[in-house]
Scaffold this active site. Structure first.
Site, PDB file in Angstrom:
ATOM      1  N   ARG A 187       2.057  -3.321   6.163  1.00  0.00           N
ATOM      2  CA  ARG A 187       1.536  -2.330   5.426  1.00  0.00           C
ATOM      3  C   ARG A 187      -0.047  -2.276   5.851  1.00  0.00           C
ATOM      4  NH1 ARG A 187       1.467   2.751   3.484  1.00  0.00           N
ATOM      5  NH2 ARG A 187      -0.683   2.881   2.230  1.00  0.00           N
ATOM      6  N   GLU A 188      -0.562  -3.311   5.912  1.00  0.00           N
ATOM      7  CA  GLU A 188      -2.188  -3.418   5.947  1.00  0.00           C
ATOM      8  C   GLU A 188      -2.350  -2.962   7.327  1.00  0.00           C
ATOM      9  OE1 GLU A 188      -4.207  -3.896   3.353  1.00  0.00           O
ATOM     10  OE2 GLU A 188      -2.594  -4.034   2.104  1.00  0.00           O
TER      11      GLU A 188
END
Length: 319
Positions: A157-158
């Site tokens: 996600r990051e």
């Protein structure tokens, strides 16, 4: 392990637009590292955090930062294989769970700095790096698999499935010039880098002291984006220490659950509904990837909280 779907992992909303708008530039700031920013630099950073817990970083938005201190991870190294176990050594660390070819299949479009060997070197403490021997080696076999899956899901996600090694919008200076050590690399050089987007001069210094016992990352922050083992090491440093007395590592090995890792990383923006539609997208993506990775590792999501009290939309964000 089940390998059939390794090359098909994706999240439907992972368009270039959503990556530019949403993926996280860590906005850790002193002295309690709260909050978040955006990989596009859209987040704002300061002294009072709006999200997460000590050392927390964020996926997007206007989260703010805290400082680079935090407790040490707990939990004894080792343990014996559990119900998901097998022969001795099968679940001994990353290499006992995920091979290099499997890693490459999971992340075919990754930045060249995100290497499998660099990840192993960071955990094992190659050269003069301080390693993280408890990572994916604590508890039974299922717990170890869940920890690796949880780390990779949050990092996915990051960084947009390991596409981004640096913050996209570098317009902020991320330099707290009042610190006695200043910003020797230049006031505009401490933007987010690495799998959990290390940001601000004081966090580069804190990570450097923890990893090397010196301030080399304060002096040369570009090392985080150009040296694979260092890039991964900054991510593991946060994973094992972020949250102070309750780190993401602790959340998995003590049964708190994947949702607790989200709370530590970007809780103020994503958990308990957070920023409404953004929170739903962000948490859904994290959970989608976690569920896929644990399935690939032949285990389950495990006990505890999964989604930190934010509604999931699997239909839109999961395959």
């Amino acid at each position: 392990m089940s390998r059939a779907s390794l090359r098909s992992l994706s999240v439907r909303s992972l368009s270039l637009f959503s990556l530019l708008a949403a993926f996280g530039a860590c906005s850790e700031s002193a002295p309690d590292l709260d909050g978040g920013g955006g990989a596009d630099g859209s987040g704002t950073d300061g002294d009072s955090g709006s999200g997460g817990a000590p050392l927390a970083t964020g996926g997007a938005g206007s989260g703010t930062g805290g400082a680079a201190s935090g407790g040490s991870a707990t939990g004894a190294t080792g343990g014996t294989p559990g119900s998901g176990g097998g022969p001795t050594g099968e679940c001994e660390g990353i290499e006992g769970i995920l091979s290099e070819s499997e890693f490459n299949a999971l992340f075919p479009n990754r930045n060249a700095a995100y290497t499998y060997q660099g990840m192993l070197d960071a955990v094992n403490g190659a050269g003069d790096l301080t390693g993280f021997p408890e990572f994916a080696r604590t508890g039974d076999c299922d717990t170890r698999k869940r920890e690796l899956a949880a780390f990779l899901a949050n990092v996915s996600r990051e960084t947009g499935l390991l596409i981004y090694i640096e913050q996209i919008n570098k317009s902020g200076d991320y330099c707290a010039e009042q610190q006695p050590y200043g910003c020797p690399a230049g006031t505009n050089q401490y933007y987010g880098r690495g799998p959990i987007q290390l940001s601000w001069n004081y966090n580069y210094r804190a990570a450097s002291l923890a990893l090397f016992g010196d301030d080399r990352l304060l002096q040369a922050p570009s090392l985080v984006a150009t040296t694979p083992s260092i890039a991964w090491a900054t991510g593991f440093w946060f994973w094992m220490n972020g949250g102070g007395d309750y780190s993401p590592h602790d959340a998995i090995v003590t049964g708190g659950g994947f949702g607790d890792t989200i709370r530590i990383i970007n809780g103020g923006e994503e958990c308990d509904g957070g920023y409404q539609s953004y929170a739903e997208e962000a948490v859904s993506q994290r959970v989608c990837w976690y569920e896929k990775y644990v399935a690939e590792f032949d285990t389950t999501v495990g006990p505890g909280d999964l989604n930190c009290n934010t509604t999931l939309d699997r239909e839109q964000y999961c395959d």
